[in-house]
Design an enzyme around this catalytic site. Structure first.
Site, short mmCIF file in Angstrom:
data_model
loop_
_atom_site.label_atom_id
_atom_site.label_comp_id
_atom_site.label_asym_id
_atom_site.label_seq_id
_atom_site.Cartn_x
_atom_site.Cartn_y
_atom_site.Cartn_z
N HIS A 85 0.82 -1.21 0.00
CA HIS A 85 0.00 0.00 0.00
C HIS A 85 0.85 1.26 0.00
O HIS A 85 1.90 1.33 0.64
CB HIS A 85 -1.01 0.00 1.15
CG HIS A 85 -0.45 0.11 2.53
ND1 HIS A 85 -0.20 1.32 3.14
CD2 HIS A 85 -0.12 -0.84 3.44
CE1 HIS A 85 0.25 1.11 4.37
NE2 HIS A 85 0.32 -0.19 4.57
N ASP A 199 5.87 1.93 6.80
CA ASP A 199 4.59 1.27 6.64
C ASP A 199 3.76 2.11 5.67
O ASP A 199 3.11 3.08 6.09
CB ASP A 199 3.91 1.14 8.01
CG ASP A 199 2.53 0.51 7.97
OD1 ASP A 199 2.13 -0.01 6.91
OD2 ASP A 199 1.83 0.56 9.00
N GLU A 231 -5.07 2.02 2.73
CA GLU A 231 -4.97 0.86 3.62
C GLU A 231 -5.13 1.27 5.07
O GLU A 231 -5.77 0.57 5.87
CB GLU A 231 -3.62 0.17 3.41
CG GLU A 231 -3.49 -1.19 4.12
CD GLU A 231 -2.87 -1.09 5.52
OE1 GLU A 231 -2.76 -2.14 6.18
OE2 GLU A 231 -2.52 0.02 5.96
N GLU A 232 -4.55 2.41 5.43
CA GLU A 232 -4.49 2.81 6.83
C GLU A 232 -5.85 3.21 7.40
O GLU A 232 -5.99 3.35 8.62
CB GLU A 232 -3.50 3.97 7.01
CG GLU A 232 -2.06 3.64 6.68
CD GLU A 232 -1.42 2.67 7.66
OE1 GLU A 232 -2.09 2.29 8.65
OE2 GLU A 232 -0.26 2.28 7.45
N GLU A 254 4.41 -6.03 3.60
CA GLU A 254 4.16 -5.00 4.61
C GLU A 254 5.41 -4.68 5.41
O GLU A 254 6.43 -5.35 5.32
CB GLU A 254 3.07 -5.49 5.58
CG GLU A 254 1.67 -5.01 5.21
CD GLU A 254 1.43 -3.56 5.60
OE1 GLU A 254 2.38 -2.87 6.02
OE2 GLU A 254 0.27 -3.11 5.50
N HIS A 342 4.19 3.50 12.70
CA HIS A 342 3.10 4.40 13.09
C HIS A 342 3.60 5.56 13.95
O HIS A 342 3.01 5.92 14.97
CB HIS A 342 1.98 3.63 13.81
CG HIS A 342 1.14 2.84 12.86
ND1 HIS A 342 -0.23 2.76 12.98
CD2 HIS A 342 1.46 2.10 11.75
CE1 HIS A 342 -0.71 2.00 11.99
NE2 HIS A 342 0.31 1.59 11.24
#
Length: 382
Positions: A85, A199, A231-232, A254, A342
Site C-alpha cells: 500500500h 509502513d 490501507e491505513e 508489509e 506508526h
C-alpha cells in the site's frame, strides 16, 4: 487539491535533498519513497514514483476507482496478486481557528503520545506549509499534569499565522492533507535507514524490485503487482483492487513490527531488525493459509533465506481483503521488519530488504499451476 499535492514534488525539493544522492540505486529509491507525502486519499506523489517503474516492467497497467495501480506480468495461468500500500499515516486539516491555528483529523492508527511537539507538512493549494504540534511550557504546566499524555483533540498545528486570513493566504483550508516532516537518512553510516512511512513504503520498494526481477521469467502464472490506496483507514484500495484482479493467491508485502527495543515484551512480537523477512501466522485481520505457509517455509529453506514468524494483535493488512475476495483466496502477509512503525521516524535494515526481495521473487517463481492447484485443494486426504 490534486494540483497542490503534485506541486509539493517541486516546492519540497530542499526537504528531500538534505542528504545527497548516493551511488546506490536502492538507497535512492528508498529515500524517494520514504520522503514522498501520501496520506490516505492523497497518494499522488507516491503513485508518481511507482507508476513509471510498474509500467516499464509490465505487459499492461490500469487503475481501480480509488487510485490503486494494477500492473500485470503474464497472460495465462493462476492469478497471483502481490500487494503493497502507498498510503502512510497522516491527517487532514479540520478547522482553521480565528487566531490562525489548525485543528487536525488524524488518519490511521496514531498513538496520542506520538503526536506532541512534532513537525508536519500541510499540502496546501499553494504548496507545502510547515507546521508543528506545539506543547505547553514546563514552566507553567502544573506538576500533576506533567506526566499526562496530551489527547489528540487538544493539539493544534502552529503554522506561524497570526489569524485565519494569514492561514488562507498560505493556501490552507479544511481538508488539506497533512504528513509527518521526517526526512530520510542513512543512520550514522550503518545499514539501517531512518525515515517516515516505512509502513508501507518498504513494501512498495520490495514490490518494485521484485517485479523488475520477475519480468521475462514467467513460470506459467500471471502476476498482478498492485500498489493500493487507503490501507491505513480500512484496507479500502485492496478491496477494490482485488475485485478487479480476482486473484487465486494473495501476497501482501508489509512493514513488520520488531520486539528488539528496550521495553518490548516477548508476547507482543518476536521479530528482530536484521533477522530477515518475516511472515504473519496471525494478525487481527487475517489468518494465513496453512498450506501456503508450508510452501513459504519450503521456498525459504531451499534458498537459505532466514524467515521470522510472528503473531501480532492489533494489526490489519491488505491480505485480509484479498483473503475474502473471489470466493476465498489463500493468502500470506510477508513483512520487512521495522522499528517504530506508526510514528514520525522508523528504522529499516538493508539486509532485511534485500533478503525479502530475494524471498518474494523465489516464492513467485514457485507458484506454478500445479502448486497453486494444490494450495487451493481442500479435499480431505484418505
Amino acid at each position: 487539491m490534486l494540483r497542490s499535492i503534485m506541486l509539493f514534488c517541486v516546492l519540497a525539493t530542499p526537504l528531500t535533498t538534505l542528504h545527497a544522492q548516493t551511488n546506490d540505486a536502492t538507497v535512492d529509491m528508498l529515500k524517494k519513497l520514504s520522503d514522498a507525502p501520501g496520506p490516505p486519499g492523497a497518494e499522488e506523489p507516491v503513485r508518481a514514483i511507482m507508476y513509471p517503474v510498474m509500467k516499464q516492467n509490465s505487459s499492461s497497467i490500469k487503475f481501480d476507482g480509488l487510485g490503486s495501480v494494477i500492473a500485470q506480468q503474464g497472460s495465462a495461468g493462476p492469478r497471483i496478486m502481490v500487494d503493497a500500500h502507498m498510503d502512510e499515516l497522516g491527517g487532514m486539516v479540520r478547522r482553521v481557528t480565528p487566531n490562525g491555528f489548525l485543528t487536525m483529523q488524524m488518519l490511521g492508527g496514531w498513538l496520542d503520545q506520538a503526536l506532541v511537539d512534532q513537525r508536519w507538512i500541510i499540502l496546501g493549494s499553494k504548496g507545502p506549509v510547515h507546521g508543528v504540534t506545539g506543547i505547553r511550557d514546563i514552566h507553567v504546566v502544573p506538576a500533576d499534569e506533567r506526566t499526562r499524555v496530551y489527547p489528540r483533540d487538544s493539539l493544534m498545528l502552529d503554522i506561524g499565522a497570526k489569524n485565519a486570513a494569514e492561514a488562507a493566504a498560505m493556501g490552507i483550508e479544511p481538508g488539506d492533507p497533512v504528513v509527518p516532516d521526517a526526512p530520510f537518512m542513512v543512520l550514522n553510516g550503518t545499514d539501517n535507514y531512518l525515515g517516515k512511512a516505512w509502513d508501507d513504503r518498504i513494501g512498495c520498494a520490495v514490490l518494485l524490485a521484485a517485479m523488475q526481477r520477475t519480468k521475462g521469467t514467467n513460470v506459467g502464472n500471471q502476476i498482478f503487482y498492485v500498489a493500493t490506496t487507503q490501507e491505513e483507514i480500512g484496507l479500502r484500495g485492496a478491496r477494490t483492487a482485488a475485485q478487479l484482479v480476482k486473484p487465486d493467491i494473495g501476497i501482501a508485502i508489509e512493514g513488520g513490527i520488531v520486539g528488539d527495543t528496550p521495553g518490548s515484551r516477548p508476547e507482543e512480537t518476536q521479530a528482530k531488525l536484521g533477522g530477515g523477512p518475516g511472515i504473519f501466522l496471525y494478525d487481527s485481520s487475517a489468518l494465513a493459509n496453512r498450506k501456503l505457509v508450508a510452501q513459504v517455509k519450503k521456498v525459504a529453506a531451499e534458498r537459505k533465506i532466514p524467515l521470522q514468524y510472528d503473531l501480532v494483535q492489533g494489526y490489519g493488512d491488505d491480505s485480509a481483503e484479498m483473503q475474502v475476495s473471489n470466493g476465498g483466496v489463500p493468502t500470506i502477509n510477508i513483512v520487512v521488519p521495522v522499528r517504530y512503525t506508526h510514528a514520525h521516524n522508523g528504522i529499516v535494515n538493508r539486509k532485511d530488504f534485500d533478503q525479502t526481495v530475494d524471498f518474494v521473487v523465489a516464492l513467485l517463481q514457485s507458484l506454478t499451476q500445479s502448486t497453486v492447484n494444490d494450495l487451493r485443494d481442500f479435499t480431505p486426504s484418505n
